[in-house]
Design an enzyme around this catalytic site. Structure first.
Site, mmCIF file in Angstrom:
data_model
loop_
_atom_site.group_PDB
_atom_site.id
_atom_site.type_symbol
_atom_site.label_atom_id
_atom_site.label_comp_id
_atom_site.label_asym_id
_atom_site.label_seq_id
_atom_site.Cartn_x
_atom_site.Cartn_y
_atom_site.Cartn_z
ATOM 1 N N SER A 184 0.794 -1.223 0.000
ATOM 2 C CA SER A 184 0.000 0.000 0.000
ATOM 3 C C SER A 184 0.827 1.274 0.000
ATOM 4 O O SER A 184 0.372 2.305 -0.473
ATOM 5 C CB SER A 184 -0.925 0.002 1.215
ATOM 6 O OG SER A 184 -0.192 -0.178 2.403
ATOM 7 N N HIS A 212 -5.541 -3.356 -2.072
ATOM 8 C CA HIS A 212 -5.295 -2.380 -3.152
ATOM 9 C C HIS A 212 -5.336 -3.018 -4.530
ATOM 10 O O HIS A 212 -4.896 -2.412 -5.504
ATOM 11 C CB HIS A 212 -3.938 -1.689 -2.932
ATOM 12 C CG HIS A 212 -3.943 -0.808 -1.729
ATOM 13 N ND1 HIS A 212 -4.287 0.526 -1.772
ATOM 14 C CD2 HIS A 212 -3.693 -1.092 -0.424
ATOM 15 C CE1 HIS A 212 -4.227 1.030 -0.551
ATOM 16 N NE2 HIS A 212 -3.863 0.071 0.282
ATOM 17 N N LYS A 243 -11.719 0.692 -0.776
ATOM 18 C CA LYS A 243 -10.820 1.340 -1.743
ATOM 19 C C LYS A 243 -11.517 1.346 -3.105
ATOM 20 O O LYS A 243 -12.415 2.170 -3.295
ATOM 21 C CB LYS A 243 -9.448 0.673 -1.700
ATOM 22 C CG LYS A 243 -8.877 0.769 -0.260
ATOM 23 C CD LYS A 243 -7.459 0.433 -0.129
ATOM 24 C CE LYS A 243 -7.039 0.203 1.321
ATOM 25 N NZ LYS A 243 -7.164 1.363 2.208
HETATM 26 N N1 PMP Z 1 -4.769 -3.956 4.231
HETATM 27 C C1 PMP Z 1 -4.152 -3.002 3.505
HETATM 28 C C2 PMP Z 1 -3.020 -3.391 2.608
HETATM 29 C C3 PMP Z 1 -4.580 -1.669 3.596
HETATM 30 O O1 PMP Z 1 -3.958 -0.700 2.888
HETATM 31 C C4 PMP Z 1 -5.664 -1.341 4.446
HETATM 32 C C5 PMP Z 1 -6.185 0.079 4.566
HETATM 33 N N2 PMP Z 1 -5.273 1.067 4.611
HETATM 34 C C6 PMP Z 1 -6.249 -2.369 5.182
HETATM 35 C C7 PMP Z 1 -5.794 -3.658 5.045
HETATM 36 C C8 PMP Z 1 -7.364 -2.078 6.126
HETATM 37 O O2 PMP Z 1 -8.563 -1.936 5.450
HETATM 38 P P1 PMP Z 1 -9.725 -1.034 6.066
HETATM 39 O O3 PMP Z 1 -9.435 0.372 5.698
HETATM 40 O O4 PMP Z 1 -10.966 -1.584 5.441
HETATM 41 O O5 PMP Z 1 -9.694 -1.262 7.548
#
Ligand code: PMP
Length: 395
Positions: A184, A212, A243
């Site tokens: 990410s 992502h 996302k």
């Molecule tokens: N995994 C990854 C790779 C993320 O980037 C994110 C969110 N930033 C999450 C999990 C968590 O998802 P959520 O925003 O739905 O809690």
């Protein structure tokens, strides 16, 4: 008498955070999600959103959320196993399983909770978790919560993973490998075919975080698993609805028995309220759009290619972190430079956040491209980068 203050350390700690330039605070976005963001009354071009396909502000997802609220109210009112389950949840889970090509899926209140609960349900004290060093916080904390022995392998390094399996695998009952598919904060993708082959060879479970990737990668938008033609292989996929899907919530997509097991053993699913009708319906509509509109993905990849090409042509000296996704990061020497460039971009009409330690090892500006960006918006960004980097002479 002087009273002791057990909270005094917090202010000292905040001061240390400020001094390191790591202090963070929120900023209000005053407009609908989209390629423009209004901040403090100023309209900026938005390169800071995870809404890759522009579905969070799409009139169809908004309408679905409104209709579901009118029909079912604002809250699920209970956990799924007590009073909070609706057919709408099942419809969303069926749609996720359909998109992913898995037997079943399970929806969580967030992706973070999906990772915490799933990893800690799958592994325990007698087990081994091998985790990419650059994994998202939710994977790392899920691994910690499980109580398993956690060993990190070097980022995307299959040889290191193989060596660690050789050294540790036989000392533990079960083994779970965990990795982001798209990282990410860097934008690169993991070598999934090689990781899966190692998992199969070592009788290890494999959980991949498609947060992502879902909606973006693969012929039908199923994610990096589909991109590598690995649909149907023995792995567990998790991801977020927040996302490319433009809503809120997380999911696990896997076999019937894994999903059934989670319904019985996963604390972050069992003991929490079901997803709200609005979030559920918006996600369901977004998945329908993703499945029926491949043009959205094509548009996104065209925009990604256009931005990468313009940056490479005009600023060969700029340090871009290697990326195969819509996440493009300009690497910067330190947190204060990243903060200063973030502010200058904002002055030039661009919203793109500076990302600093401890979130990442090195400071950077993180740009995320959307399918709905117009060529003129991308050109504006490139011009802003040209102005700022000529003045700052950072490379
Ligand atoms: N995994 C990854 C790779 C993320 O980037 C994110 C969110 N930033 C999450 C999990 C968590 O998802 P959520 O925003 O739905 O809690």
């Amino acid at each position: 008498m002087n009273q002791l203050n057990p909270y005094a350390w917090i202010d000292r700690s905040l001061e240390t955070i400020r001094q390191a330039n790591w202090y963070r605070s929120v900023r209000s976005i005053e407009s609908l999600p989209g390629t423009q963001a209004t901040i403090d009354g100023r309209v900026l071009i938005n390169f800071g959103s995870n809404d890759y396909l522009g579905l969070a502000g799409d009139e169809r997802t908004i309408r679905a959320a409104m209709q579901a609220t009118q029909q079912f109210g604002t809250g699920a009112t209970g956990s799924r196993l007590t009073s909070g389950h609706k057919q709408l949840h099942q419809d969303l889970e069926d749609a996720i399983a359909g998109l992913k090509g898995t037997e079943a899926a399970l929806v969580f209140s967030s992706g973070y909770l999906a990772n915490l609960g799933t990893i800690s349900a799958l592994a325990g004290k007698q087990d081994l978790i091998l985790s990419d060093r650059a994994n998202h916080s939710s994977l790392k904390n899920g691994a910690r919560l499980s109580g398993a022995k956690v060993v990190e392998y070097r980022h995307c390094d299959v040889d290191d993973l193989r060596e660690l399996l050789k050294t540790h695998r036989d000392n533990y009952r079960r083994c779970l490998i965990i990795t982001d598919t798209v990282f990410s904060m860097d934008g690169d993708i993991c070598p999934l075919p090689a990781i899966l082959a190692l998992a199969i060879e070592s009788n290890a479970m494999l959980l991949v975080d498609e947060a992502h990737a879902t909606g973006i990668f693969g012929k039908t938008g199923a994610g990096v698993v589909e991109h590598f033609d690995l649909v149907g292989q023995p792995l567990i996929e998790m991801g977020t609805l927040s996302k490319a899907i433009g809503s809120l919530g997380g999911y696990v997509a896997a076999s019937n028995s894994i999903v059934d097991f989670l319904k019985n053993r996963c604390a972050s699913w069992i003991y929490t309220t079901g997803l709200s009708p609005a979030d559920t319906a918006a996600a369901l509509t977004a998945i329908e759009i993703i499945s029926t509109t491949p043009q959205l993905r094509q548009q996104l990849w065209q925009n990604v290619a256009a931005l990468k090409q313009q940056i490479a042509e005009r600023f060969p000296e700029l340090r871009l972190i290697s990326s195969q996704s819509p996440i493009i990061c300009l690497e910067l020497p330190d947190a204060s430079t990243a903060m200063s460039i973030g502010i200058q971009l904002q002055q030039a009409g661009i919203f793109a956040p500076a990302i600093r330690p401890p979130t990442v090892p090195t400071s950077r500006i993180r740009l995320s491209v959307m399918a709905t960006h117009q060529p003129a918006q991308i050109a504006h960004l490139v011009t802003a980068i040209a102005q700022i980097f000529t003045l700052t002479s950072v490379s």
